[in-house]
Scaffold this motif. Structure first.
Motif, PDB file in Angstrom:
ATOM      1  N   GLY A   1      32.841  17.270  35.826  1.00 56.19           N
ATOM      2  CA  GLY A   1      33.344  17.893  34.612  1.00 56.19           C
ATOM      3  C   GLY A   1      33.647  19.361  34.842  1.00 56.19           C
ATOM      4  N   ARG A   2      34.124  19.991  33.821  1.00 58.49           N
ATOM      5  CA  ARG A   2      34.496  21.401  33.904  1.00 58.49           C
ATOM      6  C   ARG A   2      33.248  22.264  33.979  1.00 58.49           C
ATOM      7  NH1 ARG A   2      39.973  23.367  34.275  1.00 58.49           N
ATOM      8  NH2 ARG A   2      39.863  25.611  33.978  1.00 58.49           N
ATOM      9  N   MET A   3      33.158  23.097  35.023  1.00 60.25           N
ATOM     10  CA  MET A   3      32.036  24.018  35.177  1.00 60.25           C
ATOM     11  C   MET A   3      32.473  25.403  34.725  1.00 60.25           C
ATOM     12  SD  MET A   3      29.228  22.693  36.328  1.00 60.25           S
ATOM     13  CE  MET A   3      28.770  21.011  36.810  1.00 60.25           C
ATOM     14  N   LYS A   4      31.853  25.896  33.656  1.00 60.60           N
ATOM     15  CA  LYS A   4      32.211  27.194  33.113  1.00 60.60           C
ATOM     16  C   LYS A   4      31.133  28.223  33.442  1.00 60.60           C
ATOM     17  CE  LYS A   4      34.771  25.194  29.221  1.00 60.60           C
ATOM     18  NZ  LYS A   4      34.949  25.155  27.754  1.00 60.60           N
ATOM     19  N   GLY A   5      31.554  29.478  33.425  1.00 65.04           N
ATOM     20  CA  GLY A   5      30.591  30.562  33.596  1.00 65.04           C
ATOM     21  C   GLY A   5      30.052  30.724  34.999  1.00 65.04           C
ATOM     22  N   ILE A   6      30.823  30.342  36.018  1.00 61.07           N
ATOM     23  CA  ILE A   6      30.394  30.563  37.396  1.00 61.07           C
ATOM     24  C   ILE A   6      30.696  32.012  37.756  1.00 61.07           C
ATOM     25  CG2 ILE A   6      30.657  29.859  39.799  1.00 61.07           C
ATOM     26  CD1 ILE A   6      31.577  27.141  38.842  1.00 61.07           C
ATOM     27  N   GLY A   7      29.674  32.788  38.030  1.00 60.89           N
ATOM     28  CA  GLY A   7      29.870  34.206  38.309  1.00 60.89           C
ATOM     29  C   GLY A   7      30.490  34.457  39.672  1.00 60.89           C
ATOM     30  N   PHE A   8      31.153  35.600  39.797  1.00 61.72           N
ATOM     31  CA  PHE A   8      31.675  36.019  41.097  1.00 61.72           C
ATOM     32  C   PHE A   8      31.442  37.519  41.259  1.00 61.72           C
ATOM     33  CE2 PHE A   8      35.394  36.595  38.321  1.00 61.72           C
ATOM     34  CZ  PHE A   8      35.880  37.831  38.710  1.00 61.72           C
ATOM     35  N   ALA A   9      31.343  37.935  42.519  1.00 63.59           N
ATOM     36  CA  ALA A   9      31.095  39.339  42.844  1.00 63.59           C
ATOM     37  C   ALA A   9      32.243  39.875  43.684  1.00 63.59           C
ATOM     38  CB  ALA A   9      29.776  39.472  43.615  1.00 63.59           C
ATOM     39  N   CYS A  10      32.700  41.077  43.343  1.00 63.16           N
ATOM     40  CA  CYS A  10      33.761  41.730  44.104  1.00 63.16           C
ATOM     41  C   CYS A  10      33.721  43.220  43.821  1.00 63.16           C
ATOM     42  CB  CYS A  10      35.133  41.153  43.753  1.00 63.16           C
ATOM     43  SG  CYS A  10      35.657  41.455  42.052  1.00 63.16           S
ATOM     44  N   SER A  11      34.470  43.993  44.593  1.00 61.15           N
ATOM     45  CA  SER A  11      34.536  45.434  44.368  1.00 61.15           C
ATOM     46  C   SER A  11      35.461  45.742  43.197  1.00 61.15           C
ATOM     47  CB  SER A  11      35.038  46.136  45.630  1.00 61.15           C
ATOM     48  OG  SER A  11      36.390  45.785  45.883  1.00 61.15           O
ATOM     49  N   SER A  12      35.400  46.975  42.732  1.00 58.42           N
ATOM     50  CA  SER A  12      36.258  47.383  41.610  1.00 58.42           C
ATOM     51  C   SER A  12      37.731  47.348  42.004  1.00 58.42           C
ATOM     52  CB  SER A  12      35.869  48.782  41.130  1.00 58.42           C
ATOM     53  OG  SER A  12      35.941  49.717  42.203  1.00 58.42           O
ATOM     54  N   ASP A  13      38.033  47.706  43.260  1.00 59.55           N
ATOM     55  CA  ASP A  13      39.427  47.660  43.720  1.00 59.55           C
ATOM     56  C   ASP A  13      39.944  46.226  43.770  1.00 59.55           C
ATOM     57  OD1 ASP A  13      39.475  50.392  43.974  1.00 59.55           O
ATOM     58  OD2 ASP A  13      39.011  50.386  46.111  1.00 59.55           O
ATOM     59  N   GLN A  14      39.092  45.306  44.229  1.00 67.21           N
ATOM     60  CA  GLN A  14      39.500  43.904  44.266  1.00 67.21           C
ATOM     61  C   GLN A  14      39.733  43.365  42.861  1.00 67.21           C
ATOM     62  OE1 GLN A  14      36.135  42.407  46.602  1.00 67.21           O
ATOM     63  NE2 GLN A  14      37.555  41.782  48.202  1.00 67.21           N
TER      64      GLN A  14
ATOM     65  N   LYS B   1      40.605  45.047  40.209  1.00 69.21           N
ATOM     66  CA  LYS B   1      41.842  45.632  39.688  1.00 69.21           C
ATOM     67  C   LYS B   1      43.060  44.917  40.257  1.00 69.21           C
ATOM     68  CE  LYS B   1      44.311  50.033  39.321  1.00 69.21           C
ATOM     69  NZ  LYS B   1      44.295  51.471  39.690  1.00 69.21           N
ATOM     70  N   MET B   2      43.021  44.581  41.541  1.00 68.84           N
ATOM     71  CA  MET B   2      44.135  43.868  42.163  1.00 68.84           C
ATOM     72  C   MET B   2      44.286  42.466  41.576  1.00 68.84           C
ATOM     73  SD  MET B   2      44.883  43.249  46.236  1.00 68.84           S
ATOM     74  CE  MET B   2      44.662  44.997  46.542  1.00 68.84           C
ATOM     75  N   LEU B   3      43.154  41.788  41.333  1.00 69.89           N
ATOM     76  CA  LEU B   3      43.209  40.451  40.752  1.00 69.89           C
ATOM     77  C   LEU B   3      43.811  40.490  39.353  1.00 69.89           C
ATOM     78  CD1 LEU B   3      39.719  39.056  41.826  1.00 69.89           C
ATOM     79  CD2 LEU B   3      41.930  38.196  42.581  1.00 69.89           C
TER      80      LEU B   3
ATOM     81  N   ALA C   1      41.967  34.274  46.500  1.00 75.55           N
ATOM     82  CA  ALA C   1      43.118  34.340  45.596  1.00 75.55           C
ATOM     83  C   ALA C   1      44.270  35.087  46.260  1.00 75.55           C
ATOM     84  CB  ALA C   1      42.726  35.037  44.290  1.00 75.55           C
ATOM     85  N   THR C   2      45.486  34.704  45.905  1.00 73.67           N
ATOM     86  CA  THR C   2      46.687  35.338  46.436  1.00 73.67           C
ATOM     87  C   THR C   2      47.229  36.326  45.421  1.00 73.67           C
ATOM     88  OG1 THR C   2      47.219  33.329  47.673  1.00 73.67           O
ATOM     89  CG2 THR C   2      48.984  34.928  47.366  1.00 73.67           C
ATOM     90  N   CYS C   3      47.560  37.531  45.896  1.00 77.14           N
ATOM     91  CA  CYS C   3      48.108  38.578  45.033  1.00 77.14           C
ATOM     92  C   CYS C   3      49.485  38.985  45.543  1.00 77.14           C
ATOM     93  CB  CYS C   3      47.185  39.797  45.005  1.00 77.14           C
ATOM     94  SG  CYS C   3      45.555  39.472  44.289  1.00 77.14           S
ATOM     95  N   GLU C   4      50.449  39.023  44.641  1.00 80.75           N
ATOM     96  CA  GLU C   4      51.805  39.452  44.965  1.00 80.75           C
ATOM     97  C   GLU C   4      51.963  40.908  44.550  1.00 80.75           C
ATOM     98  OE1 GLU C   4      54.215  37.937  46.489  1.00 80.75           O
ATOM     99  OE2 GLU C   4      53.621  35.821  46.537  1.00 80.75           O
ATOM    100  N   ILE C   5      51.990  41.804  45.535  1.00 81.72           N
ATOM    101  CA  ILE C   5      52.050  43.239  45.275  1.00 81.72           C
ATOM    102  C   ILE C   5      53.462  43.737  45.565  1.00 81.72           C
ATOM    103  CG2 ILE C   5      51.104  45.498  45.910  1.00 81.72           C
ATOM    104  CD1 ILE C   5      48.544  44.123  46.679  1.00 81.72           C
TER     105      ILE C   5
END
Length: 384
Positions: free
Chosen positions: A137-150, A152-154, A175-179
Motif C-alpha cells: 500500500g501507499r507509505m506516507k511520511g517517509i522522512g528524508f535528509a539532505c542539505s539546504s542546497d539540495q 533548494k535544487m529539488l 532525483a533528476t534536476c533540470e537546471i
C-alpha cells in the motif's frame, strides 16, 4: 543541464520492510519481462507491455503505473546494452564478454534501483517527507535528509522520475534536476590542466594536485583485496564488494575536490578551462604488465567529467584540445623532441634551453592550444 540529487531516506522498520519487498517484487518482475523480451525479440515499449502487462499485475502484485515503470526499465536496459555493443565497450563479437552479453537475457539484482514517477512517488518538501507506492500500500511520511542546497535544487528544478536505491542496508532516493545553463562568458585567458598518474592534475599556473596519497591508498586497498581473494569465501566476497565501493567513493571525492577548486579559480579570474582530449588512451598506449593496474585505476576520465559539468554549471568556458606532444613541445620556441623531457618530472628544451617542471610545461601547452582553439569556436560562421 541535468544534475542528480541523492537524498537519504529515513524509513521506520515497517516502512523499510515494505520498501524492500517492493524493490524485490519490481526487480523480479523486471527479470521476467526481460526474459520475455529476449525470447520474443521485443525491444519496443508498447510491444513488450502488451505481452507482460497482465502477468506483472497478477503474478507479482504490481499496480498499473509500477508495471509501466518496470517495462520502461527493461526496454532502457536493452537500449543501453545495444549502445555498448555498437560502441565496442564489450569487446569484439568473438570476445567472451560480448558473447555472454548477447546469449542470455538481462537479469536484475533484487536490490537494483527502481524508478518511480510522480504518480507513484510524491515529495513533501516542507515536511521533508515522501509518499511512495509499495506492494503493501501507499507509505506516507517517509522522512528524508539532505542539505539546504539540495533541498533548494529539488524544490526549484526537480523533474521526471526518482529512483529508490538500497545500498549497504541504507535507503536513498535519487532525483533528476533540470537546471538552465548559465550564459558562458568571454574568457580573458585559459587555465591549462594536465592530467596524470603521479600528479592527478597540474595547472598552467603551477598548482599541483599530487596523486601520492591516492596511489598509496590504492596500493593499500590492493594488498587487502589480495588477502581477501585468497580466502575465497562468501564473507570475503561481500567484503571485497564493500571495499570496492569504498575505494570508488574515495577517488570520486578527490576528483570532486580538485575540480571544484580549479573551476572556482577560473570563475574568480574570468578565465576558461582547457584539458587534453584523452579518449581511447588505454587502446593507444602499450604498457608493461605491472603498469596495467595503475592505468586502469587512473581516474582521469572522471576528473575531466567533473571539470566539464562544474564549469558548465558555473558558466565557465571549457575546451578539450589535442593532446599530441604536449609533454614534449617547448611552449617558447615550439621545438618538439622526446629528449626535451629527459625524466618524468623535468623538462628542458634542447633548442632554447627553457626548463621547468614537466607537468607545468604540459599545462602551458594545453593553455596555448586553447587560446588558438577558442578563436575558431567563437568565430562567426561563413556566409554562403
Amino acid at each position: 543541464m541535468r544534475l542528480v540529487v541523492q537524498v537519504k531516506l529515513l524509513p521506520t522498520p515497517e516502512q523499510a520492510s515494505a520498501l524492500e519487498a517492493t524493490l524485490h517484487a519490481c526487480n523480479q518482475a523486471a527479470t521476467y519481462a526481460s526474459s520475455v523480451a529476449f525470447a520474443k525479440a521485443l525491444k519496443d515499449r508498447n510491444g513488450l507491455q502488451k505481452q507482460v502487462y497482465a502477468d506483472l499485475k497478477i503474478t507479482f502484485g504490481l499496480s498499473a503505473q509500477p508495471v509501466v515503470r518496470v517495462v520502461k526499465k527493461v526496454v532502457d536496459a536493452y537500449a543501453t546494452l545495444k549502445a555498448n555493443l555498437q560502441a565496442g565497450n564489450l569487446g569484439p563479437p568473438t570476445s567472451k564478454r560480448h558473447r555472454a552479453a548477447v546469449s542470455s537475457p538481462i537479469a536484475f539484482r533484487p536490490e537494483a534501483a527502481q524508478p518511480f514517477d510522480d504518480r507513484c512517488l510524491s515529495w513533501q518538501y516542507d515536511a521533508r517527507t515522501v509518499s511512495i507506492w509499495t506492494v503493501d500500500g501507499r507509505m506516507k511520511g517517509i522522512g528524508f535528509a539532505c542539505s539546504s542546497d539540495q533541498l533548494k535544487m529539488l524544490v526549484t528544478y526537480r523533474k521526471g522520475e526518482s529512483d529508490v536505491v538500497q545500498r549497504g542496508g541504507k535507503w536513498f532516493l535519487i532525483a533528476t534536476c533540470e537546471i538552465p545553463d548559465p550564459e558562458v562568458y568571454e574568457p580573458a585567458d585559459f587555465i591549462g590542466v594536465d592530467r596524470g598518474v603521479v600528479n592527478l592534475a597540474t595547472t598552467s599556473d603551477g598548482t599541483n594536485y599530487q596523486g601520492h596519497r591516492l596511489g598509496r591508498y590504492r596500493r593499500c586497498q590492493a594488498r587487502k583485496r589480495a588477502e581477501l581473494q585468497k580466502k575465497n569465501t562468501r564473507s570475503a566476497t561481500r567484503r571485497l564488494a564493500r571495499r570496492a565501493q569504498k575505494e570508488k567513493r574515495h577517488a570520486t571525492q578527490v576528483n570532486h575536490r580538485i575540480s571544484k577548486e580549479i573551476v572556482s579559480v577560473a570563475q574568480r579570474t574570468g578565465r576558461g578551462i582547457a584539458v587534453e582530449q584523452l579518449d581511447g588512451i588505454r587502446e593507444r598506449v602499450r604498457l608493461r604488465r605491472d603498469q596495467r593496474g595503475t592505468l586502469s585505476s587512473w581516474p582521469f576520465r572522471q576528473l575531466g567529467q567533473h571539470l566539464a559539468y562544474k564549469a558548465r554549471k558555473a558558466g565557465v568556458p571549457f575546451l578539450e584540445v589535442d593532446a599530441a606532444y604536449t609533454s614534449q613541445r617547448c611552449p617558447r620556441c615550439g621545438h618538439i623532441e622526446r629528449a626535451n623531457r629527459s625524466t618524468r618530472d623535468h623538462f628542458r628544451c634542447r633548442r632554447c634551453g627553457l626548463a621547468g617542471p614537466a607537468d607545468v610545461v604540459a599545462g602551458v601547452n594545453v593553455r596555448n592550444r586553447a587560446r588558438s582553439a577558442w578563436v575558431f569556436v567563437t568565430a562567426p560562421a561563413p556566409t554562403p
